[in-house]
Design a protein around this motif. Sequence first.
Motif, PDB file in Angstrom:
ATOM      1  N   UNK A 105      20.523   3.791   1.636  1.00 13.53           N
ATOM      2  CA  UNK A 105      20.487   5.233   1.887  1.00 13.53           C
ATOM      3  C   UNK A 105      19.119   5.820   1.595  1.00 13.53           C
ATOM      4  N   UNK A 106      18.332   5.163   0.745  1.00 12.78           N
ATOM      5  CA  UNK A 106      16.993   5.654   0.432  1.00 12.78           C
ATOM      6  C   UNK A 106      15.897   4.989   1.253  1.00 12.78           C
ATOM      7  N   UNK A 107      16.223   4.078   2.141  1.00  8.18           N
ATOM      8  CA  UNK A 107      15.207   3.374   2.922  1.00  8.18           C
ATOM      9  C   UNK A 107      14.269   4.308   3.686  1.00  8.18           C
ATOM     10  N   UNK A 108      14.763   5.300   4.414  1.00 13.77           N
ATOM     11  CA  UNK A 108      13.830   6.162   5.150  1.00 13.77           C
ATOM     12  C   UNK A 108      12.936   6.983   4.225  1.00 13.77           C
ATOM     13  N   UNK A 109      13.350   7.177   2.997  1.00 12.68           N
ATOM     14  CA  UNK A 109      12.593   8.012   2.070  1.00 12.68           C
ATOM     15  C   UNK A 109      11.569   7.226   1.266  1.00 12.68           C
ATOM     16  N   UNK A 110      11.663   5.890   1.238  1.00 12.08           N
ATOM     17  CA  UNK A 110      10.777   5.086   0.415  1.00 12.08           C
ATOM     18  C   UNK A 110       9.372   4.981   0.990  1.00 12.08           C
ATOM     19  N   UNK A 111       9.219   4.990   2.307  1.00  6.10           N
ATOM     20  CA  UNK A 111       7.911   4.840   2.926  1.00  6.10           C
ATOM     21  C   UNK A 111       7.133   6.141   2.900  1.00  6.10           C
ATOM     22  N   UNK A 112       5.807   6.027   2.877  1.00  5.28           N
ATOM     23  CA  UNK A 112       4.956   7.202   2.943  1.00  5.28           C
ATOM     24  C   UNK A 112       4.475   7.379   4.362  1.00  5.28           C
ATOM     25  N   UNK A 113       4.123   8.615   4.719  1.00  8.96           N
ATOM     26  CA  UNK A 113       3.608   8.870   6.062  1.00  8.96           C
ATOM     27  C   UNK A 113       2.263   8.183   6.211  1.00  8.96           C
ATOM     28  N   UNK A 114       2.041   7.600   7.357  1.00  9.11           N
ATOM     29  CA  UNK A 114       0.790   6.907   7.598  1.00  9.11           C
ATOM     30  C   UNK A 114       0.818   5.455   7.181  1.00  9.11           C
ATOM     31  N   UNK A 115       1.804   5.055   6.401  1.00 13.58           N
ATOM     32  CA  UNK A 115       1.913   3.663   5.980  1.00 13.58           C
ATOM     33  C   UNK A 115       2.671   2.895   7.056  1.00 13.58           C
ATOM     34  N   UNK A 116       2.185   1.719   7.397  1.00 18.05           N
ATOM     35  CA  UNK A 116       2.844   0.902   8.392  1.00 18.05           C
ATOM     36  C   UNK A 116       4.132   0.343   7.795  1.00 18.05           C
ATOM     37  N   UNK A 117       5.277   0.637   8.409  1.00 19.18           N
ATOM     38  CA  UNK A 117       6.564   0.221   7.873  1.00 19.18           C
ATOM     39  C   UNK A 117       6.736  -1.290   7.910  1.00 19.18           C
ATOM     40  N   UNK A 118       6.041  -1.977   8.819  1.00 16.94           N
ATOM     41  CA  UNK A 118       6.183  -3.424   8.908  1.00 16.94           C
ATOM     42  C   UNK A 118       5.493  -4.142   7.762  1.00 16.94           C
ATOM     43  N   UNK A 119       4.534  -3.506   7.113  1.00 15.66           N
ATOM     44  CA  UNK A 119       3.782  -4.136   6.041  1.00 15.66           C
ATOM     45  C   UNK A 119       4.223  -3.663   4.664  1.00 15.66           C
ATOM     46  N   UNK A 120       5.384  -3.058   4.568  1.00 15.96           N
ATOM     47  CA  UNK A 120       5.833  -2.549   3.276  1.00 15.96           C
ATOM     48  C   UNK A 120       6.138  -3.715   2.333  1.00 15.96           C
ATOM     49  N   UNK A 121       5.881  -3.513   1.041  1.00 10.54           N
ATOM     50  CA  UNK A 121       6.103  -4.567   0.053  1.00 10.54           C
ATOM     51  C   UNK A 121       7.306  -4.280  -0.815  1.00 10.54           C
ATOM     52  N   UNK A 122       8.179  -3.370  -0.346  1.00  8.26           N
ATOM     53  CA  UNK A 122       9.374  -3.035  -1.123  1.00  8.26           C
ATOM     54  C   UNK A 122      10.296  -4.247  -1.193  1.00  8.26           C
ATOM     55  N   UNK A 123      10.791  -4.528  -2.363  1.00  7.83           N
ATOM     56  CA  UNK A 123      11.763  -5.601  -2.562  1.00  7.83           C
ATOM     57  C   UNK A 123      13.119  -4.950  -2.788  1.00  7.83           C
ATOM     58  N   UNK A 124      14.156  -5.615  -2.376  1.00  7.52           N
ATOM     59  CA  UNK A 124      15.494  -5.083  -2.591  1.00  7.52           C
ATOM     60  C   UNK A 124      15.809  -5.164  -4.080  1.00  7.52           C
ATOM     61  N   UNK A 125      16.161  -4.023  -4.655  1.00  3.36           N
ATOM     62  CA  UNK A 125      16.374  -3.950  -6.079  1.00  3.36           C
ATOM     63  C   UNK A 125      17.815  -4.305  -6.467  1.00  3.36           C
ATOM     64  N   UNK A 126      18.703  -4.466  -5.508  1.00  3.92           N
ATOM     65  CA  UNK A 126      20.089  -4.747  -5.847  1.00  3.92           C
ATOM     66  C   UNK A 126      20.339  -6.240  -5.988  1.00  3.92           C
TER      67      UNK A 126
END
Length: 68
Positions: free
Chosen positions: A46-67
């Motif tokens: 539910x928080x996935x769309x909110x985790x990225x910042x504007x201008x950041x490429x979503x394909x290169x995100x380094x977010x790891x699943x915390x669950x």
Amino acid sequence: MFKQFLERAEGNQVYLLSSLGIFMLFFLLVGILLLTMKKEEVNYMSNLPLNGEEGQNQNNSTDERSYN
């Protein structure tokens, strides 16, 4: 009720009844999946769309699943 439908099904009605069965089965399985999903996983998604910042490429995100 369903027995009457199956007894009176002729010709193309078999296709209609089978498509109705597939439709109902699909949504029942999705409902069961949603009801058995862990709360942490739901919160993460539910928080996935909110985790990225504007201008950041979503394909290169380094977010790891915390669950996990």
